[in-house]
Design a protein around this motif. Structure first.
Motif, PDB file in Angstrom:
ATOM      1  N   TYR A 110       0.863  -1.181   0.000  1.00  0.00           N
ATOM      2  CA  TYR A 110       0.000   0.000   0.000  1.00  0.00           C
ATOM      3  C   TYR A 110       0.900   1.231   0.000  1.00  0.00           C
ATOM      4  CZ  TYR A 110      -3.531  -3.349   1.673  1.00  0.00           C
ATOM      5  OH  TYR A 110      -4.373  -4.429   1.821  1.00  0.00           O
ATOM      6  N   PRO A 111       1.099   1.876  -1.138  1.00  0.00           N
ATOM      7  CA  PRO A 111       1.979   3.049  -1.196  1.00  0.00           C
ATOM      8  C   PRO A 111       1.212   4.367  -1.275  1.00  0.00           C
ATOM      9  CG  PRO A 111       1.711   2.161  -3.393  1.00  0.00           C
ATOM     10  CD  PRO A 111       0.820   1.339  -2.486  1.00  0.00           C
ATOM     11  N   THR A 112       1.942   5.447  -1.086  1.00  0.00           N
ATOM     12  CA  THR A 112       1.473   6.780  -1.447  1.00  0.00           C
ATOM     13  C   THR A 112       1.577   6.926  -2.960  1.00  0.00           C
ATOM     14  OG1 THR A 112       2.297   7.725   0.631  1.00  0.00           O
ATOM     15  CG2 THR A 112       1.949   9.256  -1.186  1.00  0.00           C
ATOM     16  N   TYR A 113       0.584   7.553  -3.567  1.00  0.00           N
ATOM     17  CA  TYR A 113       0.699   7.928  -4.972  1.00  0.00           C
ATOM     18  C   TYR A 113       1.639   9.128  -5.037  1.00  0.00           C
ATOM     19  CZ  TYR A 113      -0.566   9.890  -9.530  1.00  0.00           C
ATOM     20  OH  TYR A 113      -0.524  10.409 -10.793  1.00  0.00           O
ATOM     21  N   SER A 114       2.783   8.975  -5.688  1.00  0.00           N
ATOM     22  CA  SER A 114       3.816  10.005  -5.655  1.00  0.00           C
ATOM     23  C   SER A 114       3.576  11.041  -6.747  1.00  0.00           C
ATOM     24  CB  SER A 114       5.204   9.382  -5.808  1.00  0.00           C
ATOM     25  OG  SER A 114       6.202  10.316  -5.496  1.00  0.00           O
ATOM     26  N   ALA A 115       2.982  12.156  -6.327  1.00  0.00           N
ATOM     27  CA  ALA A 115       2.653  13.238  -7.246  1.00  0.00           C
ATOM     28  C   ALA A 115       2.606  14.536  -6.457  1.00  0.00           C
ATOM     29  CB  ALA A 115       1.315  12.961  -7.924  1.00  0.00           C
ATOM     30  N   LYS A 116       2.230  15.633  -7.111  1.00  0.00           N
ATOM     31  CA  LYS A 116       2.053  16.895  -6.403  1.00  0.00           C
ATOM     32  C   LYS A 116       0.943  16.745  -5.363  1.00  0.00           C
ATOM     33  CE  LYS A 116       3.640  19.718 -10.282  1.00  0.00           C
ATOM     34  NZ  LYS A 116       3.281  20.770 -11.281  1.00  0.00           N
ATOM     35  N   THR A 153      15.145  13.556 -11.701  1.00  0.00           N
ATOM     36  CA  THR A 153      15.423  14.681 -10.814  1.00  0.00           C
ATOM     37  C   THR A 153      14.156  15.228 -10.172  1.00  0.00           C
ATOM     38  OG1 THR A 153      15.296  16.205 -12.694  1.00  0.00           O
ATOM     39  CG2 THR A 153      17.473  15.371 -12.098  1.00  0.00           C
ATOM     40  N   ASP A 154      12.985  14.876 -10.705  1.00  0.00           N
ATOM     41  CA  ASP A 154      11.718  15.297 -10.119  1.00  0.00           C
ATOM     42  C   ASP A 154      11.574  14.640  -8.744  1.00  0.00           C
ATOM     43  OD1 ASP A 154       8.901  15.359  -9.384  1.00  0.00           O
ATOM     44  OD2 ASP A 154       8.474  15.957 -11.453  1.00  0.00           O
ATOM     45  N   ALA A 155      11.258  15.438  -7.719  1.00  0.00           N
ATOM     46  CA  ALA A 155      11.163  14.913  -6.353  1.00  0.00           C
ATOM     47  C   ALA A 155      10.147  13.791  -6.235  1.00  0.00           C
ATOM     48  CB  ALA A 155      10.795  16.047  -5.397  1.00  0.00           C
TER      49      ALA A 155
END
Length: 333
Positions: free
Chosen positions: A58-64, A297-299
């Motif tokens: 179960y992950p975090t959706y990695s976006a803004k 390079t995008d966080a």
């Protein structure tokens, strides 16, 4: 050689079935290991669990932050082949969540599945948000709001209410360890998860922050000892990493021992915010974590990975070697 009509029909059926099937890691189709990352897509802060003889992530959706309004989950029988379960929770099921749905912690109790989450990235006690909880009849959701409000919505001991981890002790008591901004609290959960209760000494929020702590707490018990792990460094940078301590109780005291997970400049950077899997009935351990590919390079370009985790004869966690190969197939009995 010409194909018969029957052969052509069979190929069409097989192709259609493949296209309609859930997303499975393509790397696993031609090898005997999971590969890292284990699934496609930008994901972070993975929670790893075992439910019904299946591994679950179960992950975090990695976006803004404003785009983080849902979470996906993934299940596998063997750590190699993963099935995607889309949007197991989203803001349609938890109305008070507006953004920054982060770092799930999932547990099963009495046939129900509970997902704890941080939401809205609150910066003070006047903002709506904090740590919430949702419930489902299935580990694959859908999860619906359990309380219709946050479980914890205040900043206590200077700990931002995010990055919660649920730990069940041997006596059946559930605790929640949480905190951002370099501070960590432990609280005692009510039996029905509807709130928190004071400890025997009257304190409700116990501060257990070890040296170097930033966020992402994890706790497990092995051979009578409580292992406390956490993330250090900045999540956007290459030096993000995981350290640990060992204590005799869930409250410590916890003295930092060593870094166990970090970047490898030849493989990936920013390796951190993890969880662990112990294969039931064994002393086999896996660490599940996110990292940033060398090309990114995008966080928010973070991916989920799995590698083995080992202990030495004194019970210390050995430094984890991060790999591109991942782990071999391991089915559950």
């Amino acid at each position: 050689m010409k194909k018969s009509i029957a052969q052509k029909l069979l190929l069409k059926v097989l192709l259609g079935a493949a296209l309609a099937s859930p997303a499975i890691n393509a790397f696993a189709q031609d090898t005997k290991t999971s590969g890292n990352p284990v699934v496609e897509g930008w994901y972070a802060d993975p929670e790893a669990k075992i439910f019904n003889h299946q591994y679950w992530l179960y992950p975090t959706y990695s976006a803004k932050y404003d785009e983080q309004v849902f979470m996906d989950a993934f299940s596998s029988p063997d750590l190699v082949h993963w099935t995607k379960h889309s949007r197991v929770i989203d803001t349609s099921g938890v109305k008070w969540v507006k953004r920054a749905l982060w770092a799930p912690a999932v547990t099963e109790k009495d046939g129900k599945y509970y997902i704890f989450f941080g939401a809205n990235d609150i910066q003070n006690n006047n903002e709506k948000g904090g740590i919430g909880v949702a419930v489902s009849d299935s580990p694959g959701g859908p999860f619906k709001d359990y309380l219709r409000k946050p479980l914890i919505d205040q900043i206590v001991n200077k700990a931002q209410p995010i990055d919660q981890f649920v730990f069940k002790d041997d006596d059946g008591q559930y605790y929640m360890i949480y905190g951002g901004w370099g501070q960590c609290n432990i609280v005692k959960l009510k039996n029905d998860f509807t709130g928190i209760v004071p400890f025997d000494d009257g304190v409700t929020y116990k501060k257990i922050t070890p040296e170097g702590y930033v966020e992402g707490p994890v706790m497990f018990k092995r051979k009578g000892k409580y292992y406390f792990m956490w993330s250090e460094g900045g999540w956007t940078g290459p030096d993000y990493r995981v350290a640990y301590a060992v204590g005799d109780t869930p409250f410590g005291p916890f003295k930092r021992i060593a870094t166990v997970l970090k970047q490898d400049a030849s493989i990936a950077t920013g390796a951190g915010h993890h969880s662990v899997i112990n294969v039931p009935g064994t002393d086999e351990w896996y660490i599940v974590y996110h990292r940033r590919p060398l090309t990114e390079t995008d966080a928010n370009h973070r991916v989920m990975c799995i590698d083995k985790m080992y202990f030495d004869t004194d019970g210390n966690i050995k430094p984890v070697k991060i790999t591109n190969e991942g782990v071999a197939a391991r089915t559950l009995k």
